[in-house]
Design a protein around this motif. Structure first.
Motif, PDB file in Angstrom:
ATOM      1  N   LEU A   1     -12.019   1.678 -12.516  1.00 45.48           N
ATOM      2  CA  LEU A   1     -11.667   3.085 -12.832  1.00 45.48           C
ATOM      3  C   LEU A   1     -10.296   3.291 -12.209  1.00 45.48           C
ATOM      4  CD1 LEU A   1     -14.832   5.019 -11.270  1.00 45.48           C
ATOM      5  CD2 LEU A   1     -14.195   4.323 -13.527  1.00 45.48           C
ATOM      6  N   GLN A   2      -9.660   2.019 -12.038  1.00 48.61           N
ATOM      7  CA  GLN A   2      -7.965   2.022 -11.714  1.00 48.61           C
ATOM      8  C   GLN A   2      -7.391   2.686 -12.969  1.00 48.61           C
ATOM      9  OE1 GLN A   2      -5.526   2.395  -9.555  1.00 48.61           O
ATOM     10  NE2 GLN A   2      -6.972   0.926  -8.435  1.00 48.61           N
ATOM     11  N   VAL A   3      -6.060   2.930 -12.757  1.00 48.16           N
ATOM     12  CA  VAL A   3      -5.223   3.604 -13.625  1.00 48.16           C
ATOM     13  C   VAL A   3      -5.216   2.815 -15.073  1.00 48.16           C
ATOM     14  CG1 VAL A   3      -3.924   5.128 -12.272  1.00 48.16           C
ATOM     15  CG2 VAL A   3      -3.241   2.771 -12.720  1.00 48.16           C
ATOM     16  N   THR A   4      -5.103   1.746 -14.970  1.00 42.64           N
ATOM     17  CA  THR A   4      -5.198   0.735 -16.293  1.00 42.64           C
ATOM     18  C   THR A   4      -6.597   0.084 -16.443  1.00 42.64           C
ATOM     19  OG1 THR A   4      -4.239  -1.089 -15.046  1.00 42.64           O
ATOM     20  CG2 THR A   4      -2.582   0.356 -16.065  1.00 42.64           C
ATOM     21  N   GLY A   5      -7.468   0.334 -15.547  1.00 44.34           N
ATOM     22  CA  GLY A   5      -8.824  -0.249 -15.953  1.00 44.34           C
ATOM     23  C   GLY A   5      -8.902  -1.521 -15.157  1.00 44.34           C
ATOM     24  N   SER A   6      -8.059  -2.039 -14.237  1.00 46.37           N
ATOM     25  CA  SER A   6      -8.142  -3.235 -13.676  1.00 46.37           C
ATOM     26  C   SER A   6      -7.370  -3.044 -12.402  1.00 46.37           C
ATOM     27  CB  SER A   6      -7.701  -4.415 -14.363  1.00 46.37           C
ATOM     28  OG  SER A   6      -7.487  -5.440 -13.937  1.00 46.37           O
ATOM     29  N   PHE A   7      -7.707  -3.995 -11.439  1.00 38.86           N
ATOM     30  CA  PHE A   7      -6.879  -4.257 -10.159  1.00 38.86           C
ATOM     31  C   PHE A   7      -5.594  -4.737 -10.432  1.00 38.86           C
ATOM     32  CE2 PHE A   7      -8.762  -8.138 -10.783  1.00 38.86           C
ATOM     33  CZ  PHE A   7      -7.661  -9.093 -10.395  1.00 38.86           C
ATOM     34  N   LYS A   8      -5.281  -5.215 -11.486  1.00 44.11           N
ATOM     35  CA  LYS A   8      -4.123  -5.980 -11.950  1.00 44.11           C
ATOM     36  C   LYS A   8      -2.690  -5.158 -11.583  1.00 44.11           C
ATOM     37  CE  LYS A   8      -5.530 -10.082 -13.478  1.00 44.11           C
ATOM     38  NZ  LYS A   8      -5.158 -11.346 -13.054  1.00 44.11           N
ATOM     39  N   VAL A   9      -3.004  -3.766 -11.837  1.00 41.56           N
ATOM     40  CA  VAL A   9      -1.911  -2.860 -11.876  1.00 41.56           C
ATOM     41  C   VAL A   9      -1.109  -2.953 -10.440  1.00 41.56           C
ATOM     42  CG1 VAL A   9      -3.108  -0.884 -11.116  1.00 41.56           C
ATOM     43  CG2 VAL A   9      -0.798  -0.891 -12.247  1.00 41.56           C
TER      44      VAL A   9
ATOM     45  N   ALA B   1       0.943  -1.025  -0.025  1.00 40.64           N
ATOM     46  CA  ALA B   1      -0.079  -0.146   0.051  1.00 40.64           C
ATOM     47  C   ALA B   1       0.881   1.234   0.058  1.00 40.64           C
ATOM     48  CB  ALA B   1      -0.917  -0.039   1.101  1.00 40.64           C
ATOM     49  N   PHE B   2       2.044   1.244   0.709  1.00 44.10           N
ATOM     50  CA  PHE B   2       2.941   2.430   0.675  1.00 44.10           C
ATOM     51  C   PHE B   2       3.646   2.475  -0.650  1.00 44.10           C
ATOM     52  CE2 PHE B   2       7.271   3.971   1.324  1.00 44.10           C
ATOM     53  CZ  PHE B   2       6.961   5.142   1.918  1.00 44.10           C
ATOM     54  N   VAL B   3       4.055   1.460  -1.099  1.00 40.94           N
ATOM     55  CA  VAL B   3       4.630   1.582  -2.508  1.00 40.94           C
ATOM     56  C   VAL B   3       3.781   2.136  -3.630  1.00 40.94           C
ATOM     57  CG1 VAL B   3       5.691   0.153  -4.413  1.00 40.94           C
ATOM     58  CG2 VAL B   3       6.506  -0.284  -2.103  1.00 40.94           C
ATOM     59  N   LEU B   4       2.382   1.558  -3.560  1.00 39.20           N
ATOM     60  CA  LEU B   4       1.358   1.881  -4.374  1.00 39.20           C
ATOM     61  C   LEU B   4       0.687   3.426  -4.293  1.00 39.20           C
ATOM     62  CD1 LEU B   4      -0.391  -1.552  -4.678  1.00 39.20           C
ATOM     63  CD2 LEU B   4       1.101  -0.482  -6.574  1.00 39.20           C
ATOM     64  N   ARG B   5       1.101   3.964  -3.148  1.00 43.23           N
ATOM     65  CA  ARG B   5       0.301   5.206  -2.879  1.00 43.23           C
ATOM     66  C   ARG B   5       0.309   6.396  -4.028  1.00 43.23           C
ATOM     67  NH1 ARG B   5       5.318   5.757  -1.120  1.00 43.23           N
ATOM     68  NH2 ARG B   5       6.441   7.663  -0.906  1.00 43.23           N
ATOM     69  N   ASP B   6       1.312   6.375  -4.560  1.00 45.43           N
ATOM     70  CA  ASP B   6       1.374   7.245  -5.828  1.00 45.43           C
ATOM     71  C   ASP B   6       1.075   6.796  -7.092  1.00 45.43           C
ATOM     72  OD1 ASP B   6       1.770   9.410  -4.255  1.00 45.43           O
ATOM     73  OD2 ASP B   6       4.189   9.045  -3.886  1.00 45.43           O
ATOM     74  N   VAL B   7       0.934   5.528  -7.069  1.00 46.02           N
ATOM     75  CA  VAL B   7       0.677   4.684  -8.453  1.00 46.02           C
ATOM     76  C   VAL B   7      -0.683   4.314  -8.776  1.00 46.02           C
ATOM     77  CG1 VAL B   7       1.398   2.721  -9.879  1.00 46.02           C
ATOM     78  CG2 VAL B   7       3.227   4.008  -8.249  1.00 46.02           C
ATOM     79  N   ALA B   8      -1.296   3.509  -7.806  1.00 49.38           N
ATOM     80  CA  ALA B   8      -2.644   2.950  -7.828  1.00 49.38           C
ATOM     81  C   ALA B   8      -3.730   3.911  -7.498  1.00 49.38           C
ATOM     82  CB  ALA B   8      -2.690   1.570  -7.304  1.00 49.38           C
ATOM     83  N   ARG B   9      -4.816   4.192  -7.767  1.00 51.64           N
ATOM     84  CA  ARG B   9      -5.917   5.082  -7.224  1.00 51.64           C
ATOM     85  C   ARG B   9      -6.450   4.390  -6.197  1.00 51.64           C
ATOM     86  NH1 ARG B   9      -8.339   6.259 -13.210  1.00 51.64           N
ATOM     87  NH2 ARG B   9      -7.076   8.069 -13.878  1.00 51.64           N
ATOM     88  N   ARG B  10      -6.828   5.020  -5.223  1.00 54.63           N
ATOM     89  CA  ARG B  10      -7.781   4.370  -4.011  1.00 54.63           C
ATOM     90  C   ARG B  10      -9.267   4.432  -4.523  1.00 54.63           C
ATOM     91  NH1 ARG B  10      -7.788   4.566   1.715  1.00 54.63           N
ATOM     92  NH2 ARG B  10      -9.773   5.429   2.597  1.00 54.63           N
ATOM     93  N   THR B  11      -9.747   3.704  -5.172  1.00 52.55           N
ATOM     94  CA  THR B  11     -11.065   3.587  -5.935  1.00 52.55           C
ATOM     95  C   THR B  11     -12.248   3.490  -4.862  1.00 52.55           C
ATOM     96  OG1 THR B  11     -10.912   1.089  -5.822  1.00 52.55           O
ATOM     97  CG2 THR B  11     -10.006   2.441  -7.758  1.00 52.55           C
TER      98      THR B  11
END
Length: 228
Positions: free
Chosen positions: A42-50, A11-21
């Protein structure tokens, strides 16, 4: 081994990458209960996979990063790997079945990955990716069977508990199992009373069949007295 600390670190690593949907109320789907949808579409790539792809790639050693990464996907994992690798300056190759949606193929290319279209199905793309990994020494980024990928997906569970502290139950789709493994681990570690349900389409219920087979095997062991 998967730990809650790894999910928090993800979660810390992803804070500036993945959206908190967002969680959005969906009363029209079921007016008898308070139902919410976690909008990972609505994630940045359209999926949780990122989430899982980025966290896995962020934890590679310099030697692994220098060799690049390879993956197989029909589209969603492909885009997550491409985004993650490009942001971290890492070469990426994604093997995709030639029948994958053209939009996902083009998005993967636009995110910086080299796409290798493979005639046939996902399994054919997987076999080609394994072959290329053995030839090149690149790191294979599995779409679900990896504890760091699972930790990344588990950040969804942390968000749900933060956004809806009185949640009673969480329903998670089951494909390969990475998403439900991460979400269930996070939620059950922090709030054991919350129920977590996995759901599959009736025509693609591999996980359900495996569980049923495991139960049948356990019952047979009990019957012949070889299982205490």
């Amino acid at each position: 081994m998967l730990t809650l600390d790894k999910i928090y670190h993800a979660a810390f690593v992803l804070r500036d990458v993945a959206r908190r949907t967002d969680l959005i109320a969906a009363s029209r789907l079921n007016s008898a209960s308070d139902l919410y949808l976690k909008t990972e579409n609505l994630q940045v790539t359209g999926s949780f996979k990122v989430r899982g792809a980025y966290y896995k790639i962020s934890q590679l050693s310099k030697e692994e990063s220098d060799k690049g990464v390879i993956a197989c996907s029909a589209g969603n994992h492909a885009q997550g790997v491409a985004l993650a690798a490009t942001r971290r300056g890492i070469k990426s190759i994604v093997c995709m079945p030639d029948g994958a949606p053209i939009m996902k193929v083009e998005n993967t290319k636009n995110l910086g990955a080299e796409v290798c279209l493979v005639p046939g199905t996902y399994d054919d793309a997987h076999d080609k990716a394994v072959e290329l990994q053995e030839e090149t020494g690149m790191t294979f980024i599995h779409p679900y069977d990896d504890e760091q990928v699972i930790a990344g997906q588990g950040t969804i569970g942390l968000e749900i508990l933060d956004q809806l502290p009185d949640v009673d139950a969480v329903i998670v789709p089951v494909g390969g199992g990475g998403l439900i493994s991460g979400v269930a681990f996070a939620i059950k570690s922090l709030k054991p009373d919350v129920k977590v349900y996995g759901v599959q389409a009736e025509g693609a219920d591999g996980a359900a069949l495996i569980l049923l087979a495991a139960v049948d095997a356990a019952n047979l062991l009990d019957l012949d007295g070889s299982h205490a």
